[in-house]
Structures are given as structure tokens and as C-alpha cells.
Design an enzyme around this catalytic site. Structure first.
Site, PDB file in Angstrom:
ATOM      1  N   TYR A 159      78.614  73.043  79.475  1.00 13.50           N
ATOM      2  CA  TYR A 159      78.268  72.925  78.056  1.00 13.50           C
ATOM      3  C   TYR A 159      76.744  72.804  78.044  1.00 13.50           C
ATOM      4  CZ  TYR A 159      78.031  70.862  73.340  1.00 13.50           C
ATOM      5  OH  TYR A 159      77.726  70.584  72.029  1.00 13.50           O
ATOM      6  N   TYR A 191      72.777  65.703  78.256  1.00 15.21           N
ATOM      7  CA  TYR A 191      73.006  66.901  79.084  1.00 15.21           C
ATOM      8  C   TYR A 191      72.573  66.622  80.525  1.00 15.21           C
ATOM      9  CZ  TYR A 191      72.033  71.546  81.061  1.00 15.21           C
ATOM     10  OH  TYR A 191      71.959  72.647  81.885  1.00 15.21           O
ATOM     11  N   LYS A 215      74.964  66.289  83.988  1.00 17.53           N
ATOM     12  CA  LYS A 215      74.784  67.137  85.176  1.00 17.53           C
ATOM     13  C   LYS A 215      74.420  66.269  86.390  1.00 17.53           C
ATOM     14  CE  LYS A 215      74.596  71.313  84.994  1.00 17.53           C
ATOM     15  NZ  LYS A 215      75.597  72.422  85.076  1.00 17.53           N
TER      16      LYS A 215
HETATM   17  N1  LIG Z   1      70.321  77.905  80.208  1.00 15.52           N
HETATM   18  C1  LIG Z   1      69.366  77.218  80.818  1.00 15.52           C
HETATM   19  O1  LIG Z   1      68.188  77.197  80.422  1.00 15.52           O
HETATM   20  C2  LIG Z   1      69.699  76.437  82.068  1.00 15.52           C
HETATM   21  C3  LIG Z   1      68.671  75.738  82.724  1.00 15.52           C
HETATM   22  C4  LIG Z   1      68.982  75.021  83.882  1.00 15.52           C
HETATM   23  C5  LIG Z   1      70.291  75.018  84.383  1.00 15.52           C
HETATM   24  N2  LIG Z   1      71.267  75.696  83.708  1.00 15.52           N
HETATM   25  C6  LIG Z   1      72.629  75.670  84.259  1.00 15.52           C
HETATM   26  O2  LIG Z   1      72.927  76.999  84.639  1.00 15.52           O
HETATM   27  C7  LIG Z   1      74.324  77.261  84.484  1.00 15.52           C
HETATM   28  C8  LIG Z   1      74.515  78.548  83.721  1.00 15.52           C
HETATM   29  O3  LIG Z   1      73.956  78.399  82.422  1.00 15.52           O
HETATM   30  P1  LIG Z   1      74.071  79.559  81.353  1.00 15.52           P
HETATM   31  O4  LIG Z   1      72.816  79.533  80.548  1.00 15.52           O
HETATM   32  O5  LIG Z   1      74.516  80.809  82.026  1.00 15.52           O
HETATM   33  O6  LIG Z   1      75.251  79.002  80.444  1.00 15.52           O
HETATM   34  P2  LIG Z   1      75.921  79.686  79.153  1.00 15.52           P
HETATM   35  O7  LIG Z   1      75.346  81.022  78.903  1.00 15.52           O
HETATM   36  O8  LIG Z   1      75.905  78.656  78.072  1.00 15.52           O
HETATM   37  O9  LIG Z   1      77.419  79.913  79.639  1.00 15.52           O
HETATM   38  C9  LIG Z   1      78.269  78.828  79.819  1.00 15.52           C
HETATM   39  C10 LIG Z   1      79.488  79.295  80.576  1.00 15.52           C
HETATM   40  O10 LIG Z   1      80.324  78.155  80.773  1.00 15.52           O
HETATM   41  C11 LIG Z   1      81.623  78.476  80.330  1.00 15.52           C
HETATM   42  N3  LIG Z   1      82.283  77.274  79.842  1.00 15.52           N
HETATM   43  C12 LIG Z   1      81.861  76.421  78.887  1.00 15.52           C
HETATM   44  N4  LIG Z   1      82.772  75.445  78.716  1.00 15.52           N
HETATM   45  C13 LIG Z   1      83.773  75.689  79.594  1.00 15.52           C
HETATM   46  C14 LIG Z   1      85.003  75.060  79.898  1.00 15.52           C
HETATM   47  N5  LIG Z   1      85.419  73.939  79.264  1.00 15.52           N
HETATM   48  N6  LIG Z   1      85.794  75.601  80.850  1.00 15.52           N
HETATM   49  C15 LIG Z   1      85.418  76.720  81.503  1.00 15.52           C
HETATM   50  N7  LIG Z   1      84.267  77.372  81.264  1.00 15.52           N
HETATM   51  C16 LIG Z   1      83.458  76.854  80.317  1.00 15.52           C
HETATM   52  C17 LIG Z   1      81.429  79.501  79.223  1.00 15.52           C
HETATM   53  O11 LIG Z   1      82.650  80.219  79.051  1.00 15.52           O
HETATM   54  P3  LIG Z   1      82.992  81.014  77.655  1.00 15.52           P
HETATM   55  O12 LIG Z   1      81.734  81.735  77.258  1.00 15.52           O
HETATM   56  O13 LIG Z   1      84.086  81.937  78.083  1.00 15.52           O
HETATM   57  O14 LIG Z   1      83.387  79.965  76.663  1.00 15.52           O
HETATM   58  C18 LIG Z   1      80.311  80.339  79.826  1.00 15.52           C
HETATM   59  O15 LIG Z   1      80.828  81.265  80.756  1.00 15.52           O
HETATM   60  C19 LIG Z   1      74.890  76.010  83.817  1.00 15.52           C
HETATM   61  O16 LIG Z   1      75.531  75.229  84.786  1.00 15.52           O
HETATM   62  C20 LIG Z   1      73.692  75.282  83.254  1.00 15.52           C
HETATM   63  O17 LIG Z   1      73.904  73.886  83.220  1.00 15.52           O
HETATM   64  C21 LIG Z   1      71.001  76.410  82.583  1.00 15.52           C
END
Ligand SMILES: NC(=O)c1ccc[n+]([C@@H]2O[C@H](COP(=O)([O-])OP(=O)(O)OC[C@H]3O[C@@H](n4cnc5c(N)ncnc54)[C@H](OP(=O)(O)O)[C@@H]3O)[C@@H](O)[C@H]2O)c1
Length: 283
Positions: A63, A127, A131
């Protein structure tokens, strides 16, 4: 190798699915979104892991709405911490390795030099706390698991900062962007291209994986607008004038040393931004 990716429908997950066969066509990759398996449900996770029989699991599902986590605290911990624990337990039961994608927001931002992997966690918001607690629990379940922290993700697979700035700049003469938060923008394609060899190298422990270099959000926006050839003025502002529900670290640059141990060097963020903008204009 057999790979199962949780979060395959997200920004990073889509690039993992695209990049994996390009780097290792022999691997069998299964991608799951929340509609295929809700990681909050331990039974669903166990069934998905048994069915896909992975050697490696990449847990990118989270999330990720940093402000939303402040108001939906229970959901944040249910997905980001407890969901991660469900996946970790299923990985252990299966004898699979696990790479958990984590965040620079596990730090408090008080440093002025890049964070090393052993720097104490001190998250500021829900958040980051969800994590950080997941990281701790996962390493208790198995110290062999791998935690790849990244920062300021952007890419074609979802909402991201460069896309927002380009949309704003298309209609506005001026945009105000905060200049008192520094980090490393990271292209989801480059992160995928780092995660894949990490799995193939049987990586363990905490690793920092971001594009090289650092900037403020203001400098990032300036670079985006300038590369797009737009005349919109980008003006620096400060976080106290742009109050949001979740506090953000003022400085969250991640040191590349842990990644270099695996002989992986990620490109600098400006180069990454150029490739993103090319991809965006050719979609
Ligand atoms: N975005 C950033 O700037 C950032 C920075 C640092 C670290 N991160 C980390 O990088 C990783 C990838 O981030 P992202 O930006 O690619 O995330 P995102 O685009 O928000 O995608 C989130 C993913 O998690 C899935 N998801 C959410 N709730 C779920 C649940 N209850 N069960 C199963 N799947 C669930 C979603 O599935 P659906 O779409 O099918 O619902 C989607 O595939 C994450 O772990 C995040 O914490 C992100």
C-alpha cells in the site's frame, strides 16, 4: 529458475514482468496482482506459493499511498507488514528465497551523507513504520531473505512525479516544488534490471538500490521541465508551505556500496529520466 512476483500489476512489477524474460529467457515468471492473491490473507498466499512453486519470490506489493497510510493506518500495517509476513512464511515453508522491496522512508532524514544499510531505522510516518516493521519481521523469519530498499520511483507503469509535473507544466505558467527534501529518483526499469541479477546472485540481507546521484524535488522538476522544452517556471518552496498528511525525510539518499558488492551499478538519475521521457513520448 521459477519466480513469483507479488505486486506484478504495480509500477515496478510491470517492469519486472517486462525485463525478466529479456535478461533471463530461461526463467519461468508468474506475476500476481491483488486480484489474483490478496497478501493480507495467509491462506491465499500459501496457496499461490504452493501452486507457482517458486525458487525466488519478489515482494513488490504494498500500500504505497504515503499520505493515505496516515489515515488508513490499519490497512497500511495489514498490507505492508502483515502481508509481507504472510509472504515470508509461505516462502520459508516452500524453501524459496525472498526479495522484499522496501523504502528510503524507513530513515528519519536527519543524515547529510548517503545512508548505509546498517543505519538505524527511524521512520517518520505510518508508511515508513509499516515497511520498517516488515523488514524487522522478515529478517527474524529468515536472515537469508533479501531486502532491497529503493527511493522516489518513477516509470510508465503508474502514477509518478515526472508524469504529474509534465501534466502540470502543460497547462501552468508556474509550478512550486519543495526544495528541502533530497533523495535519488529511481527509474522502475533500472530497479528491475538490478533486482533480477540480485536474485540470480542469491543476494541476502539489506541492499540499497537507487539510481545514482541526488537532487531535491525542485531540481528534479526543473530537469523534467527543461528536458521537455517547456517554458513553465519552476519555483522552489519549502515543506512548511506545502503541508501534507505524512512527514517526509528531508534527506534520504541511499549509498550504492551494498549494490556494488554484487557488481551492479545503476545509471545516474538524469540518464534514467531521459530514457523515461523517451519511453513516455513513444508510448
Ligand atoms: N513508489 C515509490 O516511490 C516507492 C519508493 C520506495 C519504495 N517503494 C516500494 O516499491 C514497491 C513497488 O512500488 P510501486 O510504486 O510499484 O507500487 P504500486 O504501483 O502502488 O503497486 C502496488 C502493487 O501492490 C499490489 N497490492 C496492493 N495491495 C495488495 C494486497 N493487499 N495484496 C496483494 N497485492 C497488493 C497492487 O496490486 P493491484 O494493482 O492489482 O491492486 C500493485 O501490484 C513497494 O513495495 C513500495 O513500498 C516505492
Amino acid at each position: 529458475m521459477r519466480i513469483t512476483i507479488f505486486g506484478a500489476t504495480g509500477l515496478l512489477g510491470k517492469d519486472l514482468i517486462k525485463e525478466w524474460p529479456a535478461l533471463h529467457s530461461e526463467d519461468i515468471v508468474t506475476g500476481l496482482g491483488s486480484g489474483d492473491c490478496d497478501i493480507r490473507d495467509a491462506q491465499q498466499v500459501a496457496t499461490a506459493v504452493k501452486r507457482t512453486e517458486p525458487d525466488w519470490i519478489v515482494l513488490s506489493a504494498a500500500y504505497t499511498d504515503v499520505d493515505g497510510c496516515e489515515t488508513n493506518r490499519d490497512l497500511a500495517f495489514a498490507v505492508n507488514r502483515d502481508g509481507a509476513v504472510n509472504v515470508a512464511k509461505a516462502a520459508k515453508a516452500q524453501g524459496a528465497r525472498l526479495l522484499f522491496v522496501s523504502t528510503d522512508y524507513v530513515f528519519d532524514g536527519k543524515s547529510s551523507v548517503p545512508y548505509e544499510t546498517d543505519h538505524p531505522r527511524a521512520p517518520q510516518g505510518v508508511y515508513g513504520r509499516s515497511k520498517a516493521e516488515a523488514e524487522e519481521r522478515l529478517l527474524e523469519i529468515s536472515p537469508e531473505f533479501c531486502i532491497a530498499r529503493t527511493s522516489w520511483l518513477f516509470g510508465m507503469g503508474g502514477k509518478c512525479f515526472p508524469d504529474t509535473i509534465l501534466k502540470l507544466a502543460a497547462t501552468r505558467k508556474e509550478i512550486d516544488v519543495v526544495s528541502d527534501q533530497r533523495g535519488s529518483p529511481t527509474y522502475s526499469v533500472d530497479l528491475a534490471r538490478a533486482i533480477i541479477p540480485l536474485c540470480h546472485a542469491n543476494a541476502t540481507g539489506i541492499i540499497h538500490a537507487s539510481n545514482r546521484g541526488e537532487c531535491s524535488w525542485f531540481e528534479f522538476a526543473q530537469e523534467i521541465v527543461s528536458r521537455a522544452g517547456l517554458s513553465t517556471a519552476v519555483r522552489p518552496t519549502t515543506s512548511d508551505k506545502f503541508v501534507r498528511p505524512a512527514p517526509r525525510p528531508a534527506y534520504s539518499v541511499l549509498s550504492p556500496k551494498s549494490l556494488e558488492r554484487y557488481k551492479i551499478t545503476m545509471p545516474d538519475w538524469q540518464h534514467a529520466l531521459g530514457r523515461y521521457m523517451w519511453e513516455r513520448s513513444n508510448q
